[in-house]
Design a protein around this motif. Structure first.
Motif, PDB file in Angstrom:
ATOM      1  N   ILE A  97       0.839  -1.201   0.000  1.00  0.00           N
ATOM      2  CA  ILE A  97       0.000   0.000   0.000  1.00  0.00           C
ATOM      3  C   ILE A  97       0.874   1.253   0.000  1.00  0.00           C
ATOM      4  N   ALA A  98       1.951   1.264   0.787  1.00  0.00           N
ATOM      5  CA  ALA A  98       2.834   2.429   0.858  1.00  0.00           C
ATOM      6  C   ALA A  98       3.457   2.737  -0.503  1.00  0.00           C
ATOM      7  N   GLY A  99       3.931   1.723  -1.190  1.00  0.00           N
ATOM      8  CA  GLY A  99       4.520   1.942  -2.514  1.00  0.00           C
ATOM      9  C   GLY A  99       3.501   2.425  -3.522  1.00  0.00           C
ATOM     10  N   THR A 100       2.318   1.865  -3.477  1.00  0.00           N
ATOM     11  CA  THR A 100       1.259   2.265  -4.408  1.00  0.00           C
ATOM     12  C   THR A 100       0.834   3.707  -4.158  1.00  0.00           C
ATOM     13  N   TRP A 112      -5.845   7.495  -2.024  1.00  0.00           N
ATOM     14  CA  TRP A 112      -7.087   6.735  -1.861  1.00  0.00           C
ATOM     15  C   TRP A 112      -7.417   5.916  -3.101  1.00  0.00           C
ATOM     16  N   LEU A 113      -6.793   6.214  -4.229  1.00  0.00           N
ATOM     17  CA  LEU A 113      -7.007   5.405  -5.436  1.00  0.00           C
ATOM     18  C   LEU A 113      -6.537   3.958  -5.238  1.00  0.00           C
ATOM     19  N   THR A 114      -5.767   3.731  -4.173  1.00  0.00           N
ATOM     20  CA  THR A 114      -5.323   2.371  -3.859  1.00  0.00           C
ATOM     21  C   THR A 114      -6.513   1.439  -3.667  1.00  0.00           C
ATOM     22  N   PHE A 115      -7.660   1.994  -3.280  1.00  0.00           N
ATOM     23  CA  PHE A 115      -8.842   1.165  -3.086  1.00  0.00           C
ATOM     24  C   PHE A 115      -9.347   0.538  -4.382  1.00  0.00           C
TER      25      PHE A 115
END
Length: 159
Positions: A97-100, A112-115
């Motif tokens: 998640i941190a890298g993304t 928040w696009l990580t969702f």
């Protein structure tokens, strides 16, 4: 961000990460850690006798014999392996998640696009393409300075 250490790439949510950093300073070490963890897991399972218990269950199942009872060391092995897997899963998800988030920040997008990863199949493909192949914002954006340190000069296909 001045401190661009491995811990920054794996654990921090602020700042930006270029495509080159994503592949070389984040992706390769992350998968190296994954391979090392699998080796460690195998050695721990062998030393603690956990794998031997699984083989004994398979033998008993194929021959119709009653299932063997696990020894104290084998039970300890199950607990140790479960804790190792849990700790590694937390590390793997957090660093992913941190890298993304940092790659989205480099493209001047919210973390928040990580969702989008919640969307089966499509989400992981979109994030992989975005993280690895979409060029970030040239120059400063609302998430920080350009990690390349230059404005508009690109010397490498991954920068």
């Amino acid at each position: 961000m001045d401190n661009r250490s491995l811990s920054y790439f794996l654990f921090a949510f602020q700042g930006r990460m270029t495509r080159k950093e994503y592949w070389l300073n984040y992706g390769l070490p992350r998968y190296g850690i994954y391979i090392g963890f699998l080796i460690l897991l195998g050695v721990a399972g062998w030393v603690l006798g956990t794998f031997g218990y699984f083989f004994a269950i398979a033998d008993a199942d194929s021959s119709g014999a009653p299932l063997p009872a696990p020894s104290g060391l084998q039970i300890l092995g199950f607990v140790v392996l479960a804790i190792m897997i849990l700790a590694f899963t937390v590390f793997w998800v957090w660093s992913g998640i941190a890298g993304t988030v940092k790659r989205f920040h480099d493209c001047n997008q919210t973390g928040w696009l990580t969702f989008i990863l919640i969307v089966p199949y499509v989400g992981i493909f979109v994030v992989w393409i975005w993280n690895g192949f979409i060029k970030g914002t040239v120059g400063e954006n609302k998430y920080g300075f350009d990690p390349n340190g230059s404005v508009g000069e690109v010397s490498d296909v991954f920068e």
